[in-house]
Design an enzyme around this catalytic site. Structure first.
Site, PDB file in Angstrom:
ATOM      1  N   GLY A 192      -5.009  72.763   1.366  1.00 25.17           N
ATOM      2  CA  GLY A 192      -6.227  73.230   2.104  1.00 25.17           C
ATOM      3  C   GLY A 192      -5.620  73.112   3.504  1.00 25.17           C
ATOM      4  N   THR A 212     -13.284  66.872  -0.035  1.00 26.40           N
ATOM      5  CA  THR A 212     -13.688  68.260  -0.440  1.00 26.40           C
ATOM      6  C   THR A 212     -14.809  67.738  -1.104  1.00 26.40           C
ATOM      7  OG1 THR A 212     -11.511  69.020  -0.797  1.00 26.40           O
ATOM      8  CG2 THR A 212     -13.187  69.956  -2.249  1.00 26.40           C
ATOM      9  N   ALA A 263     -14.366  60.867   0.464  1.00 28.02           N
ATOM     10  CA  ALA A 263     -15.543  60.530   1.381  1.00 28.02           C
ATOM     11  C   ALA A 263     -16.253  61.959   1.630  1.00 28.02           C
ATOM     12  CB  ALA A 263     -15.192  59.660   2.763  1.00 28.02           C
ATOM     13  N   SER A 264     -17.579  61.938   1.540  1.00 26.12           N
ATOM     14  CA  SER A 264     -18.221  63.121   1.863  1.00 26.12           C
ATOM     15  C   SER A 264     -18.244  63.501   3.306  1.00 26.12           C
ATOM     16  CB  SER A 264     -19.596  62.986   1.439  1.00 26.12           C
ATOM     17  OG  SER A 264     -20.414  62.047   1.847  1.00 26.12           O
ATOM     18  N   ASN A 265     -17.930  62.316   4.080  1.00 26.34           N
ATOM     19  CA  ASN A 265     -18.043  62.491   5.452  1.00 26.34           C
ATOM     20  C   ASN A 265     -16.805  61.513   5.986  1.00 26.34           C
ATOM     21  OD1 ASN A 265     -18.593  62.474   8.384  1.00 26.34           O
ATOM     22  ND2 ASN A 265     -20.349  63.763   7.843  1.00 26.34           N
ATOM     23  N   HIS A 285     -25.256  73.242   8.882  1.00 24.58           N
ATOM     24  CA  HIS A 285     -23.963  73.473   8.959  1.00 24.58           C
ATOM     25  C   HIS A 285     -23.739  74.945   9.402  1.00 24.58           C
ATOM     26  CE1 HIS A 285     -23.710  69.707   6.797  1.00 24.58           C
ATOM     27  NE2 HIS A 285     -22.268  69.782   7.528  1.00 24.58           N
ATOM     28  N   LYS A 338     -20.350  77.541   5.699  1.00 24.68           N
ATOM     29  CA  LYS A 338     -20.427  76.593   4.543  1.00 24.68           C
ATOM     30  C   LYS A 338     -20.706  77.148   3.459  1.00 24.68           C
ATOM     31  CE  LYS A 338     -21.433  71.999   3.636  1.00 24.68           C
ATOM     32  NZ  LYS A 338     -20.165  71.477   3.203  1.00 24.68           N
ATOM     33  N   GLY A 375     -22.211  67.485   1.244  1.00 22.84           N
ATOM     34  CA  GLY A 375     -21.803  66.405   0.407  1.00 22.84           C
ATOM     35  C   GLY A 375     -22.297  65.065   1.243  1.00 22.84           C
ATOM     36  N   THR A 376     -22.226  65.214   2.505  1.00 26.58           N
ATOM     37  CA  THR A 376     -23.131  64.133   3.346  1.00 26.58           C
ATOM     38  C   THR A 376     -24.659  63.781   3.082  1.00 26.58           C
ATOM     39  OG1 THR A 376     -21.431  64.589   4.923  1.00 26.58           O
ATOM     40  CG2 THR A 376     -23.298  63.097   5.696  1.00 26.58           C
TER      41      THR A 376
HETATM   42  P1  NAD Z   1     -12.388  76.346   4.623  1.00 25.99           P
HETATM   43  O1  NAD Z   1     -12.925  77.370   3.593  1.00 25.99           O
HETATM   44  O2  NAD Z   1     -11.993  76.389   6.143  1.00 25.99           O
HETATM   45  O3  NAD Z   1     -10.893  75.709   4.141  1.00 25.99           O
HETATM   46  C1  NAD Z   1     -10.846  75.601   2.511  1.00 25.99           C
HETATM   47  C2  NAD Z   1      -9.055  75.676   2.549  1.00 25.99           C
HETATM   48  O4  NAD Z   1      -8.683  75.370   0.911  1.00 25.99           O
HETATM   49  C3  NAD Z   1      -8.855  77.568   2.469  1.00 25.99           C
HETATM   50  O5  NAD Z   1      -7.757  77.364   3.401  1.00 25.99           O
HETATM   51  C4  NAD Z   1      -8.403  77.794   0.923  1.00 25.99           C
HETATM   52  O6  NAD Z   1      -7.540  78.846   1.175  1.00 25.99           O
HETATM   53  C5  NAD Z   1      -7.855  76.611   0.473  1.00 25.99           C
HETATM   54  N1  NAD Z   1      -7.885  76.491  -0.836  1.00 25.99           N
HETATM   55  C6  NAD Z   1      -8.677  77.129  -1.904  1.00 25.99           C
HETATM   56  N2  NAD Z   1      -8.395  76.732  -3.101  1.00 25.99           N
HETATM   57  C7  NAD Z   1      -7.163  75.953  -3.045  1.00 25.99           C
HETATM   58  C8  NAD Z   1      -6.222  75.485  -4.078  1.00 25.99           C
HETATM   59  N3  NAD Z   1      -6.639  75.712  -5.355  1.00 25.99           N
HETATM   60  N4  NAD Z   1      -5.409  74.949  -3.488  1.00 25.99           N
HETATM   61  C9  NAD Z   1      -5.095  74.843  -2.060  1.00 25.99           C
HETATM   62  N5  NAD Z   1      -5.687  75.179  -1.190  1.00 25.99           N
HETATM   63  C10 NAD Z   1      -6.907  75.736  -1.561  1.00 25.99           C
HETATM   64  O7  NAD Z   1     -13.032  74.895   4.380  1.00 25.99           O
HETATM   65  P2  NAD Z   1     -13.364  73.728   5.406  1.00 25.99           P
HETATM   66  O8  NAD Z   1     -14.248  73.798   6.243  1.00 25.99           O
HETATM   67  O9  NAD Z   1     -11.816  73.359   5.691  1.00 25.99           O
HETATM   68  O10 NAD Z   1     -13.789  72.636   4.268  1.00 25.99           O
HETATM   69  C11 NAD Z   1     -13.053  72.233   3.037  1.00 25.99           C
HETATM   70  C12 NAD Z   1     -13.767  71.236   2.316  1.00 25.99           C
HETATM   71  O11 NAD Z   1     -13.687  69.934   3.208  1.00 25.99           O
HETATM   72  C13 NAD Z   1     -15.254  71.884   1.994  1.00 25.99           C
HETATM   73  O12 NAD Z   1     -15.585  71.203   0.756  1.00 25.99           O
HETATM   74  C14 NAD Z   1     -16.109  70.895   3.090  1.00 25.99           C
HETATM   75  O13 NAD Z   1     -17.296  70.744   2.526  1.00 25.99           O
HETATM   76  C15 NAD Z   1     -15.350  69.774   3.250  1.00 25.99           C
HETATM   77  N6  NAD Z   1     -15.361  69.008   4.608  1.00 25.99           N
HETATM   78  C16 NAD Z   1     -15.607  67.745   4.447  1.00 25.99           C
HETATM   79  C17 NAD Z   1     -15.612  66.855   5.450  1.00 25.99           C
HETATM   80  C18 NAD Z   1     -15.547  65.205   5.305  1.00 25.99           C
HETATM   81  O14 NAD Z   1     -15.321  64.649   6.395  1.00 25.99           O
HETATM   82  N7  NAD Z   1     -15.517  64.786   3.881  1.00 25.99           N
HETATM   83  C19 NAD Z   1     -15.701  67.564   6.596  1.00 25.99           C
HETATM   84  C20 NAD Z   1     -15.390  69.105   6.777  1.00 25.99           C
HETATM   85  C21 NAD Z   1     -15.505  69.710   5.528  1.00 25.99           C
END
Ligand code: NAD
Length: 250
Positions: free
Chosen positions: A8, A76, A99-101, A132, A136, A142-143
């Site tokens: 990603g 994710t 982790a959701s966060n 958010h 989003k 997730g959190t």
């Molecule tokens: P984003 O949309 O900016 O980025 C996601 C990236 O993943 C994109 O570049 C997309 O092209 C890529 N992607 C999609 N399908 C893919 C695949 N099959 N293989 C490889 N790459 C692929 O989103 P973001 O804001 O960076 O958030 C991504 C995820 O992380 C979301 O689920 C979000 O809720 C989560 N998130 C979690 C936390 C945490 O602390 N756990 C914090 C922020 C965001």
């Protein structure tokens, strides 16, 4: 030097992880993989994978990491039950931190909420509010989902029946066992979460506000350092931060 593949890599979080790794100095990003890219040859060069992508990308990624013996750190969200099961299956062969966060503050919030539910008891109604940015894709966050799971587990309630996602119209009085979950979307808000405990004559609100994605990225890098060399299992930030020594790997 810890060698990391970012899954990603073109997303908001993928870029934040790369920026943090450059600043921290002890981590090398050996590959960035985004939608349509192959995991090879980057996967074989990496010590661990950090994933912030999309829920439907998770099963294939988890299977590839398990097949190659690479620890997986994933943030994710929006996973279906089948996609969560893909983590559990892969965790029989590799360490996975999901982790959701990843922020330290939110993990302290999880800890505080668990204890607040116990201290305040069932006379306090619990409502969770998250906000958010407008881009989003999943709701609730997730959190917020993890916060609701914590409240439901402490109260021994089935979350699928206790959760109340928003209210509209003649909904009647609030049920005693409800856990309200409300999602706000707008602007560029990185992530706000409030858990409101409303009891007889008083109200307690616990709020966390993330000001930048750096906090999640730093946490994911910390989880990656921690996960390398650990036995297979499904871990979360409680293990990484040693917040709850009783929490067993599942
Ligand atoms: P984003 O949309 O900016 O980025 C996601 C990236 O993943 C994109 O570049 C997309 O092209 C890529 N992607 C999609 N399908 C893919 C695949 N099959 N293989 C490889 N790459 C692929 O989103 P973001 O804001 O960076 O958030 C991504 C995820 O992380 C979301 O689920 C979000 O809720 C989560 N998130 C979690 C936390 C945490 O602390 N756990 C914090 C922020 C965001």
């Amino acid at each position: 030097m810890l060698k990391i593949l970012i899954h990603g890599s073109k997303g908001r979080m993928g870029k934040a992880v790369a920026a943090c790794a450059a600043a921290e100095g002890d981590v090398e990003i050996v590959a960035g993989v985004d939608a349509g890219d192959s995991l090879d040859p980057g996967l074989s060069q990496a010590d661990a994978v950090i994933d912030f992508s999309a829920h439907d990308a998770v099963p294939a990624l988890a299977a590839a990491c398990a097949g190659n013996g690479k620890p997986l750190i994933s943030g994710t969200t929006g996973l279906t039950e089948e996609e969560r099961q893909a983590f559990r299956d892969a965790a029989n062969r590799i360490p996975i931190v999901w982790a959701s966060n990843f922020s330290t503050g939110v993990n302290a919030l999880f800890w505080l909420v668990r204890r607040a539910v116990r201290v305040l008891g069932e006379k306090f109604d619990v409502e969770i509010v998250e906000m958010h940015h407008r881009l989003k894709k999943d709701a609730p966050s997730g959190t917020a989902q993890t916060l609701a799971e914590i409240v439901a587990a402490e109260r021994r309630l089935p979350l699928d029946r206790a959760a109340r996602h928003g209210r509209y119209g003649l909904v009647g009085e609030r049920g005693a066992g409800e856990i309200g979950i409300h999602s706000l979307r707008g602007g560029d808000v990185v992530g706000d979460h409030t858990v409101c405990f409303a009891g007889p004559g008083e109200r307690l609100e616990l709020t966390h506000r993330a000001a930048s994605r750096e906090t999640f990225a730093r946490g994911a890098l910390r989880a990656a350092r921690w996960a390398v060399g650990k036995p297979p299992g499904l871990y979360d930030m409680r293990h990484v931060l040693d917040l709850d020594p009783d929490a067993a790997a599942s």
